[in-house]
Design an enzyme around this catalytic site. Structure first.
Site, PDB file in Angstrom:
ATOM      1  N   ASP A  67      -8.915   3.707  -2.746  1.00  0.00           N
ATOM      2  CA  ASP A  67      -9.940   4.086  -1.765  1.00  0.00           C
ATOM      3  C   ASP A  67     -11.181   4.683  -2.405  1.00  0.00           C
ATOM      4  OD1 ASP A  67      -8.080   3.175   0.022  1.00  0.00           O
ATOM      5  OD2 ASP A  67      -7.376   5.168   0.581  1.00  0.00           O
ATOM      6  N   ASP A 126       0.861  -1.193   0.000  1.00  0.00           N
ATOM      7  CA  ASP A 126       0.000   0.000   0.000  1.00  0.00           C
ATOM      8  C   ASP A 126       0.896   1.242   0.000  1.00  0.00           C
ATOM      9  OD1 ASP A 126      -2.258   1.581   0.276  1.00  0.00           O
ATOM     10  OD2 ASP A 126      -2.433   1.269   2.443  1.00  0.00           O
ATOM     11  N   GLU A 166       2.679   5.038  -3.908  1.00  0.00           N
ATOM     12  CA  GLU A 166       2.647   6.019  -5.034  1.00  0.00           C
ATOM     13  C   GLU A 166       3.944   6.823  -5.141  1.00  0.00           C
ATOM     14  OE1 GLU A 166       0.167   5.541  -2.811  1.00  0.00           O
ATOM     15  OE2 GLU A 166      -0.887   4.266  -4.243  1.00  0.00           O
TER      16      GLU A 166
HETATM   17  O1  MIG Z   1      -3.851   5.817   4.876  1.00  0.00           O
HETATM   18  O2  MIG Z   1      -3.751   0.573   5.528  1.00  0.00           O
HETATM   19  O3  MIG Z   1      -5.860   2.111   0.188  1.00  0.00           O
HETATM   20  O4  MIG Z   1      -6.837  -0.155   1.439  1.00  0.00           O
HETATM   21  O5  MIG Z   1      -6.965  -0.114   4.247  1.00  0.00           O
HETATM   22  C1  MIG Z   1      -4.670   4.726   4.560  1.00  0.00           C
HETATM   23  C2  MIG Z   1      -4.918   1.311   5.689  1.00  0.00           C
HETATM   24  C3  MIG Z   1      -3.798   3.541   4.271  1.00  0.00           C
HETATM   25  C4  MIG Z   1      -4.991   2.914   2.268  1.00  0.00           C
HETATM   26  C5  MIG Z   1      -5.411   1.726   1.465  1.00  0.00           C
HETATM   27  C6  MIG Z   1      -6.466   0.961   2.189  1.00  0.00           C
HETATM   28  C7  MIG Z   1      -5.946   0.539   3.531  1.00  0.00           C
HETATM   29  C8  MIG Z   1      -5.483   1.745   4.342  1.00  0.00           C
HETATM   30  N1  MIG Z   1      -4.488   2.495   3.567  1.00  0.00           N
END
Ligand code: MIG
Length: 804
Positions: A480, A404, A407
């Site tokens: 998200d 995650d 980016e």
């Molecule tokens: O700042 O890990 O897109 O799927 O549950 C949020 C927590 C960070 C973003 C991800 C989401 C995930 C969440 N993350």
């Protein structure tokens, strides 16, 4: 288009003329006094163009390419001939004409114009950063449509719109949000029923305009790097995507369980909660293969650690889950907590694995753990170190890793500052160049790490960001989203668009990540996602529970049916995946990919196919008792009613809460598993083959292997082709076989849809078997069982036997 003062000055300069040309094998160089154009013949239908305003080229390196260290080539005929004032590069498929001013026009071998420069290659100096802003502009052809560019959530046909690629954490994105998480600078053009693609392989922030600024001009540009693009001729859309995969690669087959249903929430903790979810899935008999554990399992968000209160014994937990048929997937973020007592942090500082700012200090940003440093995943040593971290971590028994925030996303400053330095595999650069590939390099290191740690089992990696080629390492999800009907619609578009941009293994957070979902929305979403290659419910900790039973009846039952349907079509889905791995064929096909001869499909976007034989059109609004959809030409069986419809027109399809528009191609043979609670739960004694009768010959495939491990590489797979060619009173199927995998079942149960006669018996490889009872009426669905090893099978009427 942004044209600075410099640009205007450049524009006024008269174009330079080619003074000489030379050739180095499949590379041609056309040289002007200052500028140079390199044209590389990659294959008969793929040409690569590099333009240099200075006349020389930087070292040729790209993360997008499948072939380590270079672009792919295929032996083919090519030559350059001078024709009057032009240079013509000829292949067996294309003629590329280059004028003395470096204007490009490309024709197919029927002499039809496919693509033509408007201003073509041009550039201006970048006043802020130095270097060049590089442009290419092409004329939009009559009635031209554009598709692709990864998961942009906007309308499917890109004509009239403009986009950019700069991987961004876009929490709660909207239909028009751009850029998003992923960066795939590849699009397809379609006009005159002929398709081509352009892959602008530049990792800087790239921009695309499809007739937004000027109605008849398509342009793409970047404020850094090279004008470096591949022109890919089809003429079929699917062929363009397959050639794009020839350039950027394909994934390996995932383990079969990864194509099952995944249940996730931010966050399931502590261990008891995870167990509760698992137990309830089994109790409700809702099939599921994987549970995802989000950031709260970590010890204060330190990567590769566990919170010992919440998860006292992860190894025991994952083992117990596995006994119940669940695989565990855990999340790993790029940010490493600044903490002098944290091993991984210390190791990375000592070995200089973290990114630095231009003026020296380690780059710093805030994420969940507080202030963090960030590994430079564009450094091969760092990737190797990162990969190695999984060796110990995976001992806790996980089967997959989810990346995650890659980016990369920061809470305080958005993303890395532009002056952050990266190794870029020995081509040091700033974040302006590395940003769009950072996430993909993290996924790459993760994938290789878990693959090694889990060998000989197959790994599963999931990534939020990615550049062209991300499909080689990870599945992706669309980030998200919101629990709204509009987002169900958007997820549909995004997954289709990813699929035609080389990334088939994709899905959305089913039911929506942000906001409280509701039973009907969640049901409809699941019915669509049952056909998406990656199928996972995920939702934010800030909102209501989102498990298949959360909204009670009648929804739980309808959701369960949708998940069961996915498990039934698994052998079909796996075959479609195999075809994707083999040939780069997109798994999800937008309607226009099924029939580009039919211009009605060009602006259709909600209907999609999984493989060639199944078409789905999701219900995307509340209270629907049916919907209109377009059926492509040909004949299609309504999956629920077996009604046979003639395509090439819009049809109304009645639905209930448990059904949705779902059609099967006439002629297809669709394999189905019995419903299982998880992959491998049951021995399959007899494989169901649903036969959809049609009179013209049609071939269906079935690929099988162990569903895990790698011995398919040594021929331990089975590829079956079923050629169906039936007549009014005779069903005929021929079976071809390849490979030596022993399927566990010994018979097929043939379930025949659309029979127009009363069968009296069958002939299997010449041997005759009569049914005990002869039916009086034509059965709606006729079922019979035969040995799986046949080469030829005929189902016949009594007179059919007599005629012999
Ligand atoms: O700042 O890990 O897109 O799927 O549950 C949020 C927590 C960070 C973003 C991800 C989401 C995930 C969440 N993350």
């Amino acid at each position: 288009m942004e044209v600075g003062r410099q640009g205007l000055r450049q524009a006024k300069r008269s174009p330079q003329l080619v003074k000489s040309w030379d050739q180095d094998n499949n590379k041609f160089y056309l040289r002007c006094p200052q500028t140079s154009l390199e044209i590389i013949v990659c294959s008969a239908r793929v040409l690569r163009f590099r333009f240099s305003p200075e006349g020389f080229f930087e070292h040729d390196f790209s993360y997008a390419l499948e072939v380590e260290g270079g672009y792919p080539t295929e032996e083919c005929y090519f030559e350059l001939v001078e024709v009057q004032d032009e240079y013509h590069i000829l292949t067996d498929c294309l003629t590329c004409k280059i004028s003395k001013t470096l204007h490009i026009s490309i024709f197919n071998k029927d002499g039809k114009l496919i693509s033509e420069d408007e201003r073509g290659f041009h550039w201006e100096r970048h006043e802020k950063y130095g270097g060049n802003i590089v442009y290419s502009s092409k004329k939009i052809q009559e009635q031209e449509s554009f598709f692709g560019l990864g998961d942009k959530p906007n309308v499917f046909n890109l004509r009239g719109l403009r986009f950019e690629n700069w991987g961004s954490d876009t929490y709660g994105f909207e239909k028009t949000s751009d850029p998003l998480y992923k960066n795939i600078p590849f699009f397809l053009g379609l006009h005159s029923k002929l398709a081509y693609g352009i892959f602008f392989d530049n990792s800087f922030r790239t921009r695309f305009d499809f007739g937004h600024e000027r109605g008849d001009v398509c342009s793409f540009w970047s404020k850094g790097g090279e004008m470096n693009y591949y022109f890919i001729y089809g003429p079929e859309l699917t062929e363009v995507v397959e050639s794009f995969a020839f350039i950027t690669g394909k994934p390996e087959l995932p383990p079969l369980w990864a194509l099952g249903y995944h249940q996730s929430k931010w966050s399931y903790y502590p261990e008891e909660r995870v167990k509760e979810i698992a137990a309830q899935l089994r109790e409700e008999k809702i099939p599921c293969d994987a549970i995802h554990i989000d950031i709260d399992y970590m010890d204060e968000f330190r990567c590769f650690t566990w919170d010992s209160q919440r998860f006292p014994d992860p190894e025991r937990m994952t083992a117990e889950l596995e006994t119940d048929g669940f695989k565990t997937v855990t999340i790993i973020d790029p940010g490493i907590k600044i903490d002098k007592d944290y091993d991984i942090y210390k190791e990375a500082v000592e070995n200089k694995y973290f990114c630095r700012r231009a003026d020296g200090p380690l780059m710093r940003g805030e994420v969940w753990p507080g202030l963090c440093h960030f590994p430079d995943f564009t450094d091969p040593n760092v990737r190797e170190w990162w990969s190695g971290l999984f060796e110990k971590f995976m001992e806790a028994g996980m089967h997959g890793i989810w990346n995650d925030m890659n980016e990369p996303a920061l809470m305080d400053i958005g993303t890395f500052p532009n002056d952050t330095r990266h190794d870029y595999d020995g081509h040091p650069c700033s974040h302006r160049k590395a940003h769009n590939v950072y996430g993909m390099q993290m996924a790459r290191a993760t994938y290789h790490g878990i693959k090694k740690a889990m060998f000989p089992r197959r790994p599963f990696a999931l990534s939020r960001s990615g550049y062209a080629g991300i499909q080689r390492y990870a599945a992706v999800w669309t980030g998200d989203n919101l629990a709204t009907w509009e987002h169900l619609w958007m997820a549909n578009i995004q997954v289709q668009r990813l699929s035609i941009s080389g990334v088939s293994f994709a899905g959305s957070d089913i039911g929506g990540f942000i906001g409280d979902s509701n039973g009907e929305l969640y049901t409809r979403w699941m019915q669509m996602a049952a056909f998406h290659p990656f199928c996972r419910t995920h939702s934010s900790r800030d909102y209501a529970d989102q498990e298949p039973w959360s909204f009670g009846q009648p929804y739980t039952e309808a959701i369960k049916k949708a998940i069961e349907l996915r498990y039934q079509i698994l052998p079909y889905l796996y075959t479609v995946f195999w075809r994707h791995v083999e040939s780069g064929t997109p798994m999800i096909k937008p309607l226009v990919f099924l029939d580009q001869e039919d211009t009605e499909t060009y602006y259709r976007m909600e209907e999609f196919a999984l493989g060639n034989n199944l078409i789905i059109c999701p219900i995307a609004r509340a209270g629907a008792d049916g919907r209109y959809m377009y059926l492509p030409k040909g004949q299609w069986y309504n999956y629920w009613t077996d009604e046979l419809l003639e395509g090439g027109k819009e049809v109304w399809v009645d639905t209930t809460l448990e059904t949705f528009p779902f059609f099967v191609r006439a002629g297809a043979i669709v394999p189905q598993f019995p419903v299982m609670q998880y992959v491998g739960e049951k021995q399959i004694e007899s494989l169901d083959l649903h036969v959809y009768i049609n009179e013209s010959s049609y071939t269906s495939e079935l690929y099988e292997d162990a569903g895990d491990f790698y011995d398919y590489d040594q021929g331990n797979y089975r590829l079956r082709s079923f050629i169906q060619q039936s007549e009014k009173n005779r069903l005929y199927i021929q079976q071809l076989n390849q490979g030596r995998f022993n399927s566990e079942y010994s018979t097929y149960r043939l379930i025949v849809h659309g029979l127009a006669f009363t069968p009296a018996g069958f002939k299997i490889d010449g041997k005759q078997e009569m049914f005990e009872e002869v039916m009086e009426d034509i059965p709606e669905v006729f079922i019979f069982e035969v040995d799986k090893g046949f080469e030829e099978l005929e189902l016949l009427t009594l007179s059919g036997f007599a005629a012999d």
